[in-house]
Scaffold this active site. Structure first.
Site, mmCIF file in Angstrom:
data_model
loop_
_atom_site.group_PDB
_atom_site.id
_atom_site.type_symbol
_atom_site.label_atom_id
_atom_site.label_comp_id
_atom_site.label_asym_id
_atom_site.label_seq_id
_atom_site.Cartn_x
_atom_site.Cartn_y
_atom_site.Cartn_z
ATOM 1 C CG HIS A 134 -5.887 18.679 6.440
ATOM 2 N ND1 HIS A 134 -4.912 18.987 7.355
ATOM 3 C CD2 HIS A 134 -5.307 18.796 5.213
ATOM 4 C CE1 HIS A 134 -3.784 19.267 6.705
ATOM 5 N NE2 HIS A 134 -3.993 19.154 5.416
ATOM 6 N NE ARG A 289 5.556 31.073 4.527
ATOM 7 C CZ ARG A 289 5.660 32.233 5.173
ATOM 8 N NH1 ARG A 289 6.146 33.278 4.544
ATOM 9 N NH2 ARG A 289 5.264 32.366 6.424
#
Ligand code: PPS
Length: 327
Positions: A134, A289
């Protein structure tokens, strides 16, 4: 007598404590302004060790992402492409029994503990080694930018990225009982660039610019484009990596199989992704999700839309990087 690793931890702690800090959404809880990005305290030691002790190999493949931009999906796709020849049939694919985050890990996490053992096991990994990170481009260790290792970056429209991060933060173990912020407060922080590994615009632009000047080194993808024409963009990954998967005949079937196995619904439905934790704080199921483009429309007020649109325009203008967010 202090052990070398203790000394190192103390040095990192002292440095961390000397930096400006803000409360983060998750994985922290604090963010520390380090080398022009907001580093979650959870990763701080690992980032220092990554920068100091990691040795890139020319054959390494890195997946670089801003959190909630499509990391899990890119890990799954690239793992299958890179390991195409290792698994004879789809029935014995590790992706069916392991979450993508268990198959592809980041040096900033791996090197956050047991440094010497981890360095040794990294050097013994079979090649090509596949990692994720990241970290913004500017914070990558020199060994990565100087070697011939390849980097695949994926970004996502900042509206959906924010909503995805917000929803995820409400489910993280450490904050699930009381999120640190309201949605509106988190949005303000996001607009000011104060989020883990942010500001998000610097993160995107760092890799984007590098993909323009060094297209053999950095491949830049967008979540929305990958969703809209998965075959085309997976073929770009295959080509970028000089993968032996050919793009005709059996190769086409292999690419289709890879894409099907990594489809959102398919992955969400796998038993392995329904229970258990990653890094002991995030439930595996929460990495899947909705997997949609445009869910932000269910969350944003008109003034929030205007504010974020203006920031996107200001920060990205002239870069050539843009997002279709209002269609
Ligand atoms: S993380 O925590 O940074 O690794 O999260 P990341 O994987 O980057 O982002 C999570 C969002 O990606 C969606 N997702 C997928 N989309 C399409 N296909 C597949 N296979 C897939 N897997 C995960 C996930 O649902 C999150 O997006 P939202 O909008 O929250 O649903």
């Amino acid at each position: 007598m202090a052990l070398a690793s203790d000394k190192q931890t103390n040095e990192a702690n002292e440095l961390m404590l000397s930096l400006p800090k803000e409360m983060g959404l998750n994985a922290g809880p604090y963010l520390h302004l380090f080398q022009d990005f907001w580093c979650p305290s959870f990763y701080f030691q690992g980032v220092i060790n990554f920068q100091k002790h990691f040795h890139a190999k020319d054959s390494d493949v890195f997946l670089a992402t801003f959190p909630k931009s499509g990391t899990t999906w890119l890990k799954a796709l690239t793992f299958l492409i890179v390991n195409h020849q290792r698994f004879s049939s789809f029935e014995n694919q590790p992706l069916l029994s392991s979450n993508p985050h268990e198959l592809v890990s980041s040096p900033e996490f791996i090197l956050s503990h047991d440094l010497h053992d981890q360095i040794l096991s990294l050097s013994n990994m079979s090649e090509p080694r596949l990692f994720s990170t990241h970290l913004p481009f500017s914070a990558l260790p020199k060994t990565m930018t100087e070697s011939k290792c390849k980097i695949i970056y994926i970004c996502r429209n900042p509206f959906d990225t924010f909503v995805s991060a917000w929803e995820f933060s409400t489910k993280i173990k450490s904050v699930s009982s009381s999120p640190a912020f309201t949605f509106e407060e988190a949005f303000e922080k996001y607009c000011n660039g104060i989020t883990g590994f942010g500001p998000w615009w610097n993160h995107m632009l760092g890799y984007w610019n590098e993909s323009i000047t060094k297209p053999d080194k950095v491949l830049s993808l967008k979540y929305e484009e990958l969703k809209e024409d998965t075959v085309f963009h997976v073929k770009r990954i295959v080509e970028f990596l000089d993968s032996p998967i050919t793009q005709e005949g059996e190769g086409t079937t292999a690419i289709e199989n890879i894409i099907n196995l990594c489809r959102f619904e398919k992955m969400k439905d796998l038993g392995v992704n329904k229970s258990g934790y990653i890094h002991n704080i995030a439930e595996k199921k929460n990495f899947f999700r909705k997997g949609k483009i445009g869910d932000w429309k269910n969350y944003f007020s008109p003034s929030m839309i205007e504010k974020l649109s203006t920031i996107i325009e200001e920060k990205l203008s002239g870069s050539g990087l843009s997002f279709k967010v209002h269609s």
